[in-house]
Write a protein that holds these residues in place. Structure first.
Motif, PDB file in Angstrom:
ATOM      1  N   ARG A  12       0.841  -1.205   0.000  1.00 55.35           N
ATOM      2  CA  ARG A  12       0.000   0.000   0.000  1.00 55.35           C
ATOM      3  C   ARG A  12       0.872   1.250   0.000  1.00 55.35           C
ATOM      4  N   THR A  13       1.901   1.246   0.837  1.00 51.80           N
ATOM      5  CA  THR A  13       2.817   2.384   0.876  1.00 51.80           C
ATOM      6  C   THR A  13       3.565   2.526  -0.447  1.00 51.80           C
ATOM      7  N   GLY A  14       3.986   1.388  -1.027  1.00 54.52           N
ATOM      8  CA  GLY A  14       4.681   1.433  -2.301  1.00 54.52           C
ATOM      9  C   GLY A  14       3.841   2.076  -3.397  1.00 54.52           C
ATOM     10  N   THR A  15       2.556   1.766  -3.405  1.00 56.45           N
ATOM     11  CA  THR A  15       1.651   2.384  -4.379  1.00 56.45           C
ATOM     12  C   THR A  15       1.634   3.890  -4.201  1.00 56.45           C
ATOM     13  N   ARG A  16       1.591   4.350  -2.958  1.00 55.20           N
ATOM     14  CA  ARG A  16       1.561   5.791  -2.685  1.00 55.20           C
ATOM     15  C   ARG A  16       2.894   6.451  -3.019  1.00 55.20           C
ATOM     16  N   LEU A  17       3.995   5.715  -2.824  1.00 48.92           N
ATOM     17  CA  LEU A  17       5.305   6.263  -3.191  1.00 48.92           C
ATOM     18  C   LEU A  17       5.370   6.528  -4.691  1.00 48.92           C
ATOM     19  N   TYR A  18       4.876   5.599  -5.476  1.00 54.04           N
ATOM     20  CA  TYR A  18       4.901   5.795  -6.928  1.00 54.04           C
ATOM     21  C   TYR A  18       3.898   6.856  -7.363  1.00 54.04           C
ATOM     22  N   ASP A  19       2.778   6.989  -6.668  1.00 55.60           N
ATOM     23  CA  ASP A  19       1.866   8.094  -6.948  1.00 55.60           C
ATOM     24  C   ASP A  19       2.593   9.429  -6.787  1.00 55.60           C
ATOM     25  N   ALA A  20       3.346   9.545  -5.690  1.00 52.18           N
ATOM     26  CA  ALA A  20       4.077  10.783  -5.418  1.00 52.18           C
ATOM     27  C   ALA A  20       5.179  11.011  -6.447  1.00 52.18           C
ATOM     28  N   LEU A  21       5.884   9.944  -6.846  1.00 52.52           N
ATOM     29  CA  LEU A  21       6.950  10.087  -7.830  1.00 52.52           C
ATOM     30  C   LEU A  21       6.387  10.478  -9.195  1.00 52.52           C
ATOM     31  N   ILE A  22       5.257   9.902  -9.565  1.00 54.64           N
ATOM     32  CA  ILE A  22       4.621  10.255 -10.836  1.00 54.64           C
ATOM     33  C   ILE A  22       4.247  11.734 -10.844  1.00 54.64           C
ATOM     34  N   THR A  23       3.685  12.212  -9.742  1.00 55.97           N
ATOM     35  CA  THR A  23       3.322  13.628  -9.650  1.00 55.97           C
ATOM     36  C   THR A  23       4.551  14.515  -9.810  1.00 55.97           C
ATOM     37  N   LYS A  24       5.653  14.118  -9.161  1.00 55.45           N
ATOM     38  CA  LYS A  24       6.881  14.912  -9.243  1.00 55.45           C
ATOM     39  C   LYS A  24       7.455  14.874 -10.654  1.00 55.45           C
ATOM     40  N   CYS A  25       7.423  13.700 -11.274  1.00 53.74           N
ATOM     41  CA  CYS A  25       7.989  13.576 -12.616  1.00 53.74           C
ATOM     42  C   CYS A  25       7.144  14.284 -13.671  1.00 53.74           C
ATOM     43  N   ASP A  26       5.859  14.422 -13.426  1.00 55.31           N
ATOM     44  CA  ASP A  26       5.013  15.194 -14.350  1.00 55.31           C
ATOM     45  C   ASP A  26       5.539  16.618 -14.507  1.00 55.31           C
ATOM     46  N   ILE A  27       6.186  17.130 -13.456  1.00 53.88           N
ATOM     47  CA  ILE A  27       6.694  18.500 -13.461  1.00 53.88           C
ATOM     48  C   ILE A  27       8.179  18.549 -13.814  1.00 53.88           C
ATOM     49  N   MET A  28       8.951  17.590 -13.320  1.00 52.03           N
ATOM     50  CA  MET A  28      10.410  17.712 -13.343  1.00 52.03           C
ATOM     51  C   MET A  28      11.134  16.805 -14.319  1.00 52.03           C
ATOM     52  N   LEU A  29      10.486  15.765 -14.836  1.00 49.52           N
ATOM     53  CA  LEU A  29      11.188  14.789 -15.668  1.00 49.52           C
ATOM     54  C   LEU A  29      11.642  15.415 -16.984  1.00 49.52           C
ATOM     55  N   THR A  30      12.894  15.135 -17.357  1.00 49.48           N
ATOM     56  CA  THR A  30      13.453  15.631 -18.608  1.00 49.48           C
ATOM     57  C   THR A  30      13.707  14.461 -19.558  1.00 49.48           C
ATOM     58  N   GLU A  31      14.050  14.804 -20.794  1.00 49.42           N
ATOM     59  CA  GLU A  31      14.294  13.780 -21.807  1.00 49.42           C
ATOM     60  C   GLU A  31      15.673  13.146 -21.656  1.00 49.42           C
ATOM     61  N   ASP A  32      16.468  13.612 -20.697  1.00 50.54           N
ATOM     62  CA  ASP A  32      17.809  13.046 -20.500  1.00 50.54           C
ATOM     63  C   ASP A  32      17.765  11.649 -19.888  1.00 50.54           C
ATOM     64  N   MET A  33      16.627  11.260 -19.311  1.00 48.14           N
ATOM     65  CA  MET A  33      16.510   9.970 -18.637  1.00 48.14           C
ATOM     66  C   MET A  33      15.690   8.999 -19.461  1.00 48.14           C
ATOM     67  N   SER A  34      16.014   7.716 -19.322  1.00 51.31           N
ATOM     68  CA  SER A  34      15.259   6.683 -20.026  1.00 51.31           C
ATOM     69  C   SER A  34      13.930   6.403 -19.338  1.00 51.31           C
ATOM     70  N   MET A  35      13.780   6.821 -18.080  1.00 57.36           N
ATOM     71  CA  MET A  35      12.537   6.614 -17.333  1.00 57.36           C
ATOM     72  C   MET A  35      11.399   7.428 -17.938  1.00 57.36           C
ATOM     73  N   THR A  36      10.236   6.823 -18.036  1.00 55.85           N
ATOM     74  CA  THR A  36       9.055   7.521 -18.546  1.00 55.85           C
ATOM     75  C   THR A  36       7.913   7.421 -17.533  1.00 55.85           C
ATOM     76  N   ILE A  37       6.942   8.281 -17.707  1.00 59.34           N
ATOM     77  CA  ILE A  37       5.749   8.228 -16.858  1.00 59.34           C
ATOM     78  C   ILE A  37       5.036   6.892 -17.037  1.00 59.34           C
ATOM     79  N   ASP A  38       5.009   6.374 -18.269  1.00 60.38           N
ATOM     80  CA  ASP A  38       4.369   5.078 -18.519  1.00 60.38           C
ATOM     81  C   ASP A  38       5.055   3.967 -17.723  1.00 60.38           C
TER      82      ASP A  38
END
Length: 250
Positions: A90-116
């Motif tokens: 349950r906590t892990g799900t919330r951690l990824y919710d928070a990371l997705i929210t942060k990446c919606d604002i801060m993620l750049t194209e320099d990383m291979s990580m995507t929102i998907d």
């Protein structure tokens, strides 16, 4: 680099004064912590347990657990660890919710990580939560109760939640917390697989092993992304292939 003034080197005069401790509060071997240790020892000796595994709330559950105990098994240990995994997923799900929210604002194209990618891992964590809840019910337990180990991981993960929800933390700092969570998650699933196998629960062993392999995949991915974020290396791990990196031999 910035105006960080937390170190004592920033004020040589004051730091020298801080290190001139009064002799009256220092023993010949340094600071005397015996009184503090004695106080802690008294609390430890008289403390209650962190909690207890609840009795089954249904007749079917009571019979299931009772028969298991008569056979010499320890269903309370399995139920406790299932409660732990339930709380952590349950906590892990919330951690990824928070990371997705942060990446919606801060993620750049320099990383291979995507929102998907993050949304897929988040979906895995939520599915693992439901899987564990079903497993608890199948053993006659109540997935809404908090076991001692569930209480423990709740406290342990509070810092991780704070890191991910802090608006000041970067993606790299957030991924550091995520990797910490994934390492713990992997170890937790390994324990569950072993416990289910010990109790002869073949279906649980199969489903828990699948979850473990997915957590290994998560760990490989998040470690790669973290290394990218701090400029250590640039990985190209794909979400469908990452499990092979940490797959245990048959």
């Amino acid at each position: 680099m910035g105006m960080n003034r937390t170190g004592i080197q920033m004020s040589p005069l004051d730091s020298r004064a801080m290190q001139e401790v009064e002799p009256a509060i220092v023993s010949s071997d340094g600071v005397d912590e015996r009184a503090l240790a004695e106080l802690r020892s008294d609390y430890i000796a008289n403390a209650d347990a962190l909690g207890s595994v609840p009795l089954p709330g249904t007749l079917t559950g009571a019979v299931t657990v009772g028969v298991s105990m008569l056979k010499g098994d320890s269903p309370q240990i399995l139920l406790d660890k299932l409660g732990e995994r339930l709380a952590f997923e349950r906590t892990g799900t919330r951690l990824y919710d928070a990371l997705i929210t942060k990446c919606d604002i801060m993620l750049t194209e320099d990383m291979s990580m995507t929102i998907d990618d993050l949304e897929q891992i988040r979906a895995d964590e939520a599915r693992h939560f439901l899987m564990v809840a079903d497993a608890i019910e199948s053993l006659g337990g109540d997935p809404t109760s908090q076991t001692p180990s569930a209480d423990l991981v709740g406290v342990e993960s509070m810092g991780l939640v704070q890191v991910l929800n802090d608006p000041r933390t970067t993606i790299a700092q957030s991924l550091h917390a995520i990797v910490t969570a994934e390492l713990s998650d992997k170890a937790g699933w390994e324990t569950l697989v072993a416990l289910a196998d010990e109790h002869g629960l073949a279906e649980m062993v199969d489903s828990f092993t699948q979850a473990l392999n997915e957590e290994r995949e998560h760990l490989a991915l998040t470690q790669t992304w973290y290394e990218e974020a701090i400029g250590l290396t640039y990985g190209d791990v794909e979400i469908d292939d990452a499990a092979s990196l940490l797959q245990a031999p048959e």
